[in-house]
Design a protein around this motif. Structure first.
Motif, PDB file in Angstrom:
ATOM      1  N   VAL A   9       0.868  -1.178   0.000  1.00 43.24           N
ATOM      2  CA  VAL A   9       0.000   0.000   0.000  1.00 43.24           C
ATOM      3  C   VAL A   9       0.903   1.227   0.000  1.00 43.24           C
ATOM      4  N   THR A  10       0.691   2.120  -0.945  1.00 46.04           N
ATOM      5  CA  THR A  10       1.546   3.307  -1.077  1.00 46.04           C
ATOM      6  C   THR A  10       0.755   4.606  -0.978  1.00 46.04           C
ATOM      7  N   THR A  11      -0.525   4.517  -0.582  1.00 45.31           N
ATOM      8  CA  THR A  11      -1.396   5.690  -0.609  1.00 45.31           C
ATOM      9  C   THR A  11      -2.000   6.037   0.746  1.00 45.31           C
ATOM     10  N   LEU A  12      -1.674   5.290   1.797  1.00 40.03           N
ATOM     11  CA  LEU A  12      -2.262   5.528   3.118  1.00 40.03           C
ATOM     12  C   LEU A  12      -1.165   5.595   4.173  1.00 40.03           C
ATOM     13  N   GLY A  13      -0.299   6.576   4.005  1.00 41.31           N
ATOM     14  CA  GLY A  13       0.831   6.728   4.897  1.00 41.31           C
ATOM     15  C   GLY A  13       2.122   6.740   4.106  1.00 41.31           C
ATOM     16  N   PRO A  14       3.215   7.153   4.752  1.00 38.15           N
ATOM     17  CA  PRO A  14       4.485   7.286   4.038  1.00 38.15           C
ATOM     18  C   PRO A  14       5.113   5.936   3.716  1.00 38.15           C
ATOM     19  N   GLY A  15       5.772   5.859   2.572  1.00 41.98           N
ATOM     20  CA  GLY A  15       6.522   4.672   2.214  1.00 41.98           C
ATOM     21  C   GLY A  15       5.664   3.535   1.705  1.00 41.98           C
ATOM     22  N   THR A  16       6.243   2.343   1.750  1.00 42.12           N
ATOM     23  CA  THR A  16       5.580   1.114   1.317  1.00 42.12           C
ATOM     24  C   THR A  16       5.036   0.404   2.544  1.00 42.12           C
ATOM     25  N   ARG A  17       3.713   0.140   2.559  1.00 40.01           N
ATOM     26  CA  ARG A  17       3.068  -0.265   3.791  1.00 40.01           C
ATOM     27  C   ARG A  17       2.236  -1.529   3.611  1.00 40.01           C
ATOM     28  N   ALA A  18       1.942  -2.160   4.740  1.00 45.98           N
ATOM     29  CA  ALA A  18       0.940  -3.216   4.794  1.00 45.98           C
ATOM     30  C   ALA A  18      -0.375  -2.585   5.244  1.00 45.98           C
ATOM     31  N   GLY A  19      -1.456  -2.887   4.524  1.00 45.77           N
ATOM     32  CA  GLY A  19      -2.762  -2.328   4.850  1.00 45.77           C
ATOM     33  C   GLY A  19      -3.693  -3.399   5.389  1.00 45.77           C
ATOM     34  N   ILE A  20      -4.389  -3.080   6.477  1.00 47.70           N
ATOM     35  CA  ILE A  20      -5.344  -3.987   7.099  1.00 47.70           C
ATOM     36  C   ILE A  20      -6.649  -3.232   7.292  1.00 47.70           C
ATOM     37  N   TRP A  21      -7.747  -3.777   6.748  1.00 50.60           N
ATOM     38  CA  TRP A  21      -9.058  -3.150   6.859  1.00 50.60           C
ATOM     39  C   TRP A  21      -9.976  -4.037   7.699  1.00 50.60           C
ATOM     40  N   THR A  22     -10.551  -3.474   8.748  1.00 50.53           N
ATOM     41  CA  THR A  22     -11.491  -4.233   9.567  1.00 50.53           C
ATOM     42  C   THR A  22     -12.883  -4.208   8.939  1.00 50.53           C
ATOM     43  N   GLN A  23     -13.703  -5.182   9.319  1.00 50.03           N
ATOM     44  CA  GLN A  23     -15.074  -5.275   8.818  1.00 50.03           C
ATOM     45  C   GLN A  23     -16.030  -4.862   9.932  1.00 50.03           C
ATOM     46  N   GLY A  24     -16.929  -3.927   9.620  1.00 53.37           N
ATOM     47  CA  GLY A  24     -17.924  -3.485  10.578  1.00 53.37           C
ATOM     48  C   GLY A  24     -17.752  -2.027  10.944  1.00 53.37           C
ATOM     49  N   CYS A  25     -18.802  -1.227  10.711  1.00 52.66           N
ATOM     50  CA  CYS A  25     -18.782   0.194  11.077  1.00 52.66           C
ATOM     51  C   CYS A  25     -20.221   0.667  11.226  1.00 52.66           C
ATOM     52  N   GLY A  64       5.658   0.716   7.159  1.00 48.61           N
ATOM     53  CA  GLY A  64       4.609   0.970   8.133  1.00 48.61           C
ATOM     54  C   GLY A  64       3.441   0.036   7.946  1.00 48.61           C
ATOM     55  N   VAL A  65       2.573   0.032   8.950  1.00 52.04           N
ATOM     56  CA  VAL A  65       1.323  -0.721   8.907  1.00 52.04           C
ATOM     57  C   VAL A  65       0.184   0.275   9.098  1.00 52.04           C
ATOM     58  N   THR A  66      -0.782   0.249   8.186  1.00 55.61           N
ATOM     59  CA  THR A  66      -1.958   1.106   8.267  1.00 55.61           C
ATOM     60  C   THR A  66      -3.180   0.246   8.534  1.00 55.61           C
ATOM     61  N   VAL A  67      -3.936   0.598   9.581  1.00 58.31           N
ATOM     62  CA  VAL A  67      -5.168  -0.111   9.921  1.00 58.31           C
ATOM     63  C   VAL A  67      -6.325   0.843   9.675  1.00 58.31           C
ATOM     64  N   SER A  68      -7.276   0.411   8.839  1.00 58.98           N
ATOM     65  CA  SER A  68      -8.437   1.229   8.515  1.00 58.98           C
ATOM     66  C   SER A  68      -9.676   0.337   8.558  1.00 58.98           C
ATOM     67  N   GLY A  69     -10.726   0.743   7.883  1.00 68.78           N
ATOM     68  CA  GLY A  69     -11.935  -0.067   7.956  1.00 68.78           C
ATOM     69  C   GLY A  69     -12.969   0.364   6.950  1.00 68.78           C
ATOM     70  N   GLY A  70     -14.220   0.057   7.341  1.00 76.56           N
ATOM     71  CA  GLY A  70     -14.722  -0.250   8.682  1.00 76.56           C
ATOM     72  C   GLY A  70     -14.267   0.759   9.727  1.00 76.56           C
ATOM     73  N   GLU A  71     -14.552   0.401  10.975  1.00 74.15           N
ATOM     74  CA  GLU A  71     -14.128   1.210  12.110  1.00 74.15           C
ATOM     75  C   GLU A  71     -13.338   0.334  13.061  1.00 74.15           C
ATOM     76  N   PRO A  72     -11.999   0.465  13.029  1.00 73.09           N
ATOM     77  CA  PRO A  72     -11.172  -0.407  13.866  1.00 73.09           C
ATOM     78  C   PRO A  72     -11.512  -0.346  15.345  1.00 73.09           C
ATOM     79  N   PHE A  73     -11.883   0.841  15.851  1.00 70.84           N
ATOM     80  CA  PHE A  73     -12.127   0.987  17.287  1.00 70.84           C
ATOM     81  C   PHE A  73     -13.454   0.372  17.729  1.00 70.84           C
TER      82      PHE A  73
END
Length: 233
Positions: A9-25, A64-73
């Motif tokens: 993932v190169t669009t949600l934070g600096p550099g080359t990242r791992a992206g994790i999206w949670t389910q549920g919001c 980096g690691v980016t966690v999005s969603g959904g709503e992680p919290f």
């Protein structure tokens, strides 16, 4: 519950990242581009250990690691377990210097996130959060807009909050981005996945308001039918 994990993932934070999206919001922001992540689907439950194993298996650089969603919290216990695992992996990976940052997106405002002991514990494991609901009218607008890009934010009300020395180094200068007139341009990448239901195209990043409708119109005129899309009811 996991909606998707993707690398790179190169669009949600600096550099080359791992992206994790949670389910549920349950926030259901008007104009959300990820309506497919709203429903809390027990069929998408994935053990945290499996996600951490996926991170361990990544072949290339991970800045980096980016966690999005959904709503992680809305999954605080699972989010806390995931971030503890990511930090442990980071400590093993970066023995001399910590170069991998943890960024979490939330539709809740930061004052609410910092209100309870449970969520404060989660914040302490993040290097930065981008907090606040998506407000469609505060997205700079489509291709004819003169408004600047908000880079990793979807709308101007969302707040970039650095939470560690590494977070301040990488995100501190961005806390006011969008108010300075900077225009970094659209930041969207395309991912094509083959699954049991066929080929699926994912757009990852922060498009401007109207960009996705413009894209589907262009594809339709070219004879490419997009079918169901996540940003429409």
């Amino acid at each position: 519950m996991l909606a998707k994990a993707h690398y790179p993932v190169t669009t949600l934070g600096p550099g080359t990242r791992a992206g994790i999206w949670t389910q549920g919001c349950t926030l259901h922001c008007h104009g959300c581009l990820s309506r497919d992540t709203w429903d809390a689907d027990p069929g998408k439950s994935v053990p945290v250990e499996a996600v951490l194993g996926w991170l361990e298996s990544l072949p290339g650089p991970v800045d980096g690691v980016t966690v999005s969603g959904g709503e992680p919290f809305e999954q605080p216990a699972a989010l806390a377990a995931l971030l503890r695992g990511v930090r442990a992996w980071r400590d093993r990976r970066d023995r001399e210097t910590i170069t991998l940052d943890i960024l979490v997106y939330s539709g809740y405002v930061y004052s609410r996130l910092s209100r309870t002991a449970e969520t404060r514990e989660i914040l302490e494991m993040c290097d930065a959060v981008i907090a606040g609901p998506y407000v469609d009218r505060l997205n700079p607008g489509g291709r004819h807009s003169r408004g600047g890009s908000l880079l990793w934010r979807g709308s101007g009300n969302q707040r970039v909050v650095p939470l560690s020395p590494l977070g301040r180094e990488r995100y501190g200068a961005l806390a006011g981005i969008g108010k300075t007139g900077e225009d970094t341009g659209p930041r969207v990448q395309v991912s094509v996945d083959e699954g049991p239901e066929g080929r699926r195209v994912y757009y990852i990043g922060i498009p401007r308001r109207g960009d996705m409708d413009h894209l589907t119109s262009r594809l339709d005129r070219a004879g490419v039918r997009s079918g169901d899309v996540s940003w429409r009811p």
